[in-house]
Write an enzyme that holds these catalytic residues in place. Structure first.
Site, PDB file in Angstrom:
ATOM      1  N   SER A 115      -7.998  -5.342   5.055  1.00 29.60           N
ATOM      2  CA  SER A 115      -8.574  -5.058   3.736  1.00 29.60           C
ATOM      3  C   SER A 115      -8.951  -6.325   2.955  1.00 29.60           C
ATOM      4  CB  SER A 115      -7.618  -4.190   2.906  1.00 29.60           C
ATOM      5  OG  SER A 115      -7.389  -2.970   3.561  1.00 29.60           O
ATOM      6  N   GLU A 133       1.872 -13.370  12.203  1.00 30.04           N
ATOM      7  CA  GLU A 133       2.371 -12.182  12.894  1.00 30.04           C
ATOM      8  C   GLU A 133       2.131 -10.992  11.967  1.00 30.04           C
ATOM      9  OE1 GLU A 133       3.615 -11.950  15.947  1.00 30.04           O
ATOM     10  OE2 GLU A 133       3.330 -14.102  16.240  1.00 30.04           O
ATOM     11  N   SER A 162      -7.150  -5.963  -5.635  1.00 29.53           N
ATOM     12  CA  SER A 162      -8.268  -6.543  -4.873  1.00 29.53           C
ATOM     13  C   SER A 162      -9.563  -6.459  -5.676  1.00 29.53           C
ATOM     14  CB  SER A 162      -8.448  -5.791  -3.551  1.00 29.53           C
ATOM     15  OG  SER A 162      -8.940  -4.494  -3.803  1.00 29.53           O
ATOM     16  N   THR A 163     -10.566  -7.224  -5.245  1.00 33.20           N
ATOM     17  CA  THR A 163     -11.879  -7.122  -5.918  1.00 33.20           C
ATOM     18  C   THR A 163     -12.392  -5.685  -5.810  1.00 33.20           C
ATOM     19  OG1 THR A 163     -12.791  -8.069  -3.880  1.00 33.20           O
ATOM     20  CG2 THR A 163     -12.656  -9.530  -5.759  1.00 33.20           C
ATOM     21  N   GLU A 164     -12.086  -5.020  -4.684  1.00 34.61           N
ATOM     22  CA  GLU A 164     -12.540  -3.631  -4.486  1.00 34.61           C
ATOM     23  C   GLU A 164     -11.817  -2.664  -5.423  1.00 34.61           C
ATOM     24  OE1 GLU A 164     -11.602  -5.701  -1.954  1.00 34.61           O
ATOM     25  OE2 GLU A 164     -13.642  -6.094  -1.210  1.00 34.61           O
ATOM     26  N   ASN A 165     -10.611  -3.024  -5.860  1.00 34.73           N
ATOM     27  CA  ASN A 165      -9.846  -2.131  -6.757  1.00 34.73           C
ATOM     28  C   ASN A 165     -10.533  -1.930  -8.113  1.00 34.73           C
ATOM     29  OD1 ASN A 165      -6.555  -3.194  -5.567  1.00 34.73           O
ATOM     30  ND2 ASN A 165      -7.796  -1.441  -4.944  1.00 34.73           N
ATOM     31  N   ARG A 173     -11.883   1.565  -8.839  1.00 33.69           N
ATOM     32  CA  ARG A 173     -11.011   2.734  -9.094  1.00 33.69           C
ATOM     33  C   ARG A 173     -11.309   3.345 -10.470  1.00 33.69           C
ATOM     34  NH1 ARG A 173      -5.263   2.393  -6.009  1.00 33.69           N
ATOM     35  NH2 ARG A 173      -6.181   1.683  -4.072  1.00 33.69           N
ATOM     36  N   GLY A 210      -0.042   5.374  -4.421  1.00 31.76           N
ATOM     37  CA  GLY A 210      -0.710   6.610  -4.848  1.00 31.76           C
ATOM     38  C   GLY A 210      -0.210   7.804  -4.059  1.00 31.76           C
ATOM     39  N   ARG A 211      -0.153   7.652  -2.731  1.00 34.09           N
ATOM     40  CA  ARG A 211       0.302   8.773  -1.890  1.00 34.09           C
ATOM     41  C   ARG A 211       1.771   9.094  -2.152  1.00 34.09           C
ATOM     42  NH1 ARG A 211      -1.055   6.156   3.372  1.00 34.09           N
ATOM     43  NH2 ARG A 211      -1.527   4.410   2.010  1.00 34.09           N
ATOM     44  N   ASP A 240       0.830  -1.207   0.000  1.00 38.90           N
ATOM     45  CA  ASP A 240       0.000   0.000   0.000  1.00 38.90           C
ATOM     46  C   ASP A 240       0.868   1.262   0.000  1.00 38.90           C
ATOM     47  OD1 ASP A 240      -2.358   1.398  -0.002  1.00 38.90           O
ATOM     48  OD2 ASP A 240      -2.758   1.151   2.141  1.00 38.90           O
TER      49      ASP A 240
HETATM   50  C1  FPP Z   1      -1.963   0.094  -3.290  1.00 38.14           C
HETATM   51  O1  FPP Z   1      -1.526   1.428  -3.336  1.00 38.14           O
HETATM   52  C2  FPP Z   1      -1.428  -0.643  -4.405  1.00 38.14           C
HETATM   53  C3  FPP Z   1      -2.184  -1.197  -5.396  1.00 38.14           C
HETATM   54  C4  FPP Z   1      -3.646  -1.140  -5.423  1.00 38.14           C
HETATM   55  C5  FPP Z   1      -1.566  -1.888  -6.530  1.00 38.14           C
HETATM   56  C6  FPP Z   1      -0.268  -2.565  -6.264  1.00 38.14           C
HETATM   57  C7  FPP Z   1       0.415  -2.710  -7.556  1.00 38.14           C
HETATM   58  C8  FPP Z   1       1.747  -2.664  -7.778  1.00 38.14           C
HETATM   59  C9  FPP Z   1       2.718  -2.587  -6.694  1.00 38.14           C
HETATM   60  C10 FPP Z   1       2.287  -2.679  -9.148  1.00 38.14           C
HETATM   61  C11 FPP Z   1       1.872  -3.807 -10.029  1.00 38.14           C
HETATM   62  C12 FPP Z   1       2.067  -5.145  -9.410  1.00 38.14           C
HETATM   63  C13 FPP Z   1       2.793  -6.155  -9.927  1.00 38.14           C
HETATM   64  C14 FPP Z   1       2.806  -7.455  -9.232  1.00 38.14           C
HETATM   65  C15 FPP Z   1       3.577  -6.040 -11.148  1.00 38.14           C
HETATM   66  P1  FPP Z   1      -2.614   2.577  -3.426  1.00 38.14           P
HETATM   67  O2  FPP Z   1      -2.804   2.924  -4.843  1.00 38.14           O
HETATM   68  O3  FPP Z   1      -3.857   2.152  -2.719  1.00 38.14           O
HETATM   69  O4  FPP Z   1      -1.894   3.708  -2.648  1.00 38.14           O
HETATM   70  P2  FPP Z   1      -2.565   4.834  -1.754  1.00 38.14           P
HETATM   71  O5  FPP Z   1      -3.166   4.146  -0.548  1.00 38.14           O
HETATM   72  O6  FPP Z   1      -1.400   5.685  -1.391  1.00 38.14           O
HETATM   73  O7  FPP Z   1      -3.579   5.539  -2.596  1.00 38.14           O
END
Ligand code: FPP
Length: 246
Positions: free
Chosen positions: A195, A206, A64-67, A70, A22-23, A19
């Site tokens: 989540s 852990e 995730s399914t929730e993603n 977006r 984005g930030r 996670d």
């Molecule tokens: C959460 O950060 C991250 C994701 C929803 C996607 C994770 C994807 C990658 C690391 C890249 C692609 C993956 C692979 C395996 C090649 P967020 O966007 O929710 O961040 P935020 O909480 O700061 O908004």
């Protein structure tokens, strides 16, 4: 420093909620996809480190399914990154004896990504050094619903009696069937929640939470998480004196 030579208590299975992409990008006044791109570099480094330490299973929560809720351009950007990652990484996976496995609903992924994913899973099926689980269109509750539906069907057909349902029958119907449960869950990015991730499998894991955002979570941060894991006493409901007596 984690010394793999001396270490007898490294986790067998590490699961990670990646996670903060984005930030991380917003802090740099860049679009969110810039953070996801940087996140792919962390993915590579953590996989390489886990493999070199001899960790048997690494599970990454990539989507995730929730993603799916977006904005469309972020979803397509993430799918593009995934597609390119899978295409570019096959050789490295084979060289490092890494088997790819998917947790989730690959049927919901765009056709090209799904095809590449299935091809990579097939190409790496004989690899035995480490299993890399990518959680893609994954949700813990829907995984449990699937398992329960499958058992209900078997009960209706007379293939399974309700009193035969045990932890094992449930585990065997999850995407992680045949794998040990995660010993350590890492969540980057400062939030302290699960989540909808591996709700059944994380029962005794852990938990390690860090404010470090995923693009900054590299080898040294991974070592910190592993060191913290090693400092924890895993009692599984027993008391400390019972563990010393074993
Ligand atoms: C959460 O950060 C991250 C994701 C929803 C996607 C994770 C994807 C990658 C690391 C890249 C692609 C993956 C692979 C395996 C090649 P967020 O966007 O929710 O961040 P935020 O909480 O700061 O908004």
């Amino acid at each position: 420093m984690v010394d793999p030579e001396k270490n007898t208590s490294l986790p067998t299975h590490v699961a990670i909620i990646m996670d903060g992409n984005g930030r991380w990008a917003e802090e740099r006044k860049r679009p969110r996809l810039f953070g996801h791109k940087a996140g792919v570099d962390s993915v590579r480094e953590i996989i390489e480190t886990a493999r070199s330490l001899g960790i048997g299973y690494l599970t990454l929560y990539a989507f995730s399914t929730e993603n799916w809720n977006r904005p469309a351009h972020e979803i397509s950007g993430l799918m593009g990154l995934l597609q390119r990652y899978l295409q570019s990484e096959l050789k490295t996976m084979l060289e490092n004896n890494i088997r790819l496995h998917c947790l989730g609903e690959p049927e919901r992924l765009p056709t090209d990504v799904r095809k590449t994913l299935m091809q990579t899973i097939n190409d790496t099926r004989a690899c035995s050094g480490m299993t890399l689980n990518l959680a893609l269109s994954y949700g813990g509750r829907s995984e449990l619903i699937r398992a329960m539906q499958s058992m209900a069907k078997e009960c209706c057909l007379g293939d399974l009696a309700s009193e035969e349902i045990t932890e094992t029958t449930i585990s065997d119907r999850l995407f992680t069937a045949g794998q040990p449960d995660p010993d350590l869950l890492i969540r980057t990015g400062g939030e302290r929640r699960l989540s909808n991730f591996l709700l059944w499998q994380l029962s005794y894991a852990e938990l390690y939470f860090t404010d470090v955002k995923w693009p900054d979570f590299r080898k040294d941060e991974f070592f910190k998480a592993l060191e913290t894991y090693q400092s924890r006493q895993r009692r599984y409901g027993r008391i400390a004196v019972q563990l010393h007596a074993e």
